[in-house]
Every structure is written in C-alpha cells, then in structure tokens.
Design an enzyme around this catalytic site. Structure first.
Site, PDB file in Angstrom:
ATOM      1  N   HIS A 121       0.844  -1.204   0.000  1.00 38.06           N
ATOM      2  CA  HIS A 121       0.000   0.000   0.000  1.00 38.06           C
ATOM      3  C   HIS A 121       0.878   1.252   0.000  1.00 38.06           C
ATOM      4  CE1 HIS A 121      -3.611   2.404   1.351  1.00 38.06           C
ATOM      5  NE2 HIS A 121      -2.631   3.177   1.775  1.00 38.06           N
ATOM      6  N   GLU A 122       1.821   1.295   0.930  1.00 40.38           N
ATOM      7  CA  GLU A 122       2.692   2.473   1.035  1.00 40.38           C
ATOM      8  C   GLU A 122       3.624   2.594  -0.175  1.00 40.38           C
ATOM      9  OE1 GLU A 122       2.173   4.835   3.059  1.00 40.38           O
ATOM     10  OE2 GLU A 122       0.757   3.752   4.330  1.00 40.38           O
ATOM     11  N   HIS A 166       1.910   4.213  -3.121  1.00 42.65           N
ATOM     12  CA  HIS A 166       1.912   5.681  -3.034  1.00 42.65           C
ATOM     13  C   HIS A 166       3.257   6.235  -3.523  1.00 42.65           C
ATOM     14  CE1 HIS A 166      -1.875   5.919  -0.988  1.00 42.65           C
ATOM     15  NE2 HIS A 166      -1.447   5.449   0.169  1.00 42.65           N
TER      16      HIS A 166
END
Length: 195
Positions: A61-62, A65
């Site tokens: 997820h990170e 980004h």
C-alpha cells in the site's frame, strides 16, 4: 526508485510492529501471558501469518503511493509513526487494533489529479492483493482468508473521506472516481465484519 537508510529502517520496523500487533490481536494474547506467548511456537506461526498478510498489505500500500509519486517527479519517502506503532502493539494486547503505521511524504508541485492518483494507488493495491490472496484460501486457508480480509479492510478504511486518509484526497480530485473506488471498497470491508 531509491530508498534511504532511514526509510528502509522505518519500513522494516513498521512491518515488524504491525506483524506483532496483529499476532497478539489474532491470538488474543493478554499482558499476563505475553512473555510466554513470545517464547512459543504459536508466536512464530502467528507472526509469520501476520507479516505475510497484514505486513505485505501495508508495505505494498505504502510503496504504491511512493511509486506513483516518484512517477510524477516527486521526492517521496515513507516515515514511520512510532507513537502509533506503539499504540497498535498495545491495542493488540488489549484486544483492539488501530493501525496507522506512518505515511509516504512527498515534495513538489502536483495537480489535484496527480494527488488523487497517488492517494488511490494504495487502496487499489489492497483490492488487487485481496484478489491475489483469494485462491490461497484453498491451499493455505488461514493465510488466504486473512490476506483477503485484511486487504479489504485496508482498502475500505483508507477510502473513508476524512482526515489524512486517502479517500479525502481522492474525493477532492474526483467525486465519480471516489465513488467508483470507495463504494465497493467500503462495502467489501463491511462484509468482512458481517460474514
């Protein structure tokens, strides 16, 4: 894409702290039995499952980004929030989980659309991971089930349009895209609790 030493350390410590928090939570470990649990084979198993499911969901997820931010020419770096990581571990012991391990910070000028793309990348990654984990339900039921559940919860939670969550940034950029991602994400996250 480059990673600083601090960023790698923060990613590793956040991954391990979340693994521990969720291992404690799922095994329903209480403070009085924590040290016995940490020395047991049950801990090794629970930690492995948490690192593979929660940990991978969080890390990717990170990193999603970061990848999109770097694509737009930004300097982007993950920073762990050690206060929230400690809270996650304490919560795991207390029987609840609140996990906000940190965030990817980026610098530079961006349009609302670019901000929206960076924000939506994380929840979309979690939805994709839920699909990847789904077939594992038949091979490794605990890992498959937990991987689907955790990633649906991460996607749904992050699409809530409040505070520093991804949903607020996506909604500011495009309400139709927000609804297209948020409605199924939030409904799927609710279904985890119901079923």
């Amino acid at each position: 894409m480059r990673f600083t030493g601090r960023e790698l350390r923060d990613l590793l410590l956040a991954w391990l702290a979340l693994g521990l928090a969720f291992a404690l939570f799922f095994q329903r470990v209480r403070p009085a039995t924590m040290f016995d649990f940490l020395g047991s084979s049950a801990f090794v198993s629970a930690m492995f499952v948490s690192l593979v499911t929660v940990g991978v969901g969080f890390l990717l997820h990170e990193l999603a980004h970061k990848v999109v931010a770097v694509h737009y020419g930004q300097y982007a770096e993950f920073r762990a929030d050690y206060s929230f990581l400690a809270l996650a571990i304490a919560g795991g012991l207390a029987g609840f989980i609140f996990a906000a391990p940190g965030a990817v910070f980026h610098r530079g000028r961006l349009t609302d659309a670019q901000h929206g793309h960076i924000a939506v990348a994380g929840p979309l990654t979690n939805l994709a991971l839920a699909v990847v984990f789904a077939p594992l339900v038949y091979v490794a039921p605990l890992i498959g089930t937990r991987g689907v559940q955790i990633n649906l919860l991460l996607a749904g939670f992050n699409m809530i349009p409040i505070g520093g969550l991804d949903g607020k940034t996506v909604k500011r950029w495009s309400t139709p895209i927000y609804l297209a991602v948020a409605v199924p994400s939030i409904l799927l996250a609710i279904s985890v609790f119901l079923f």
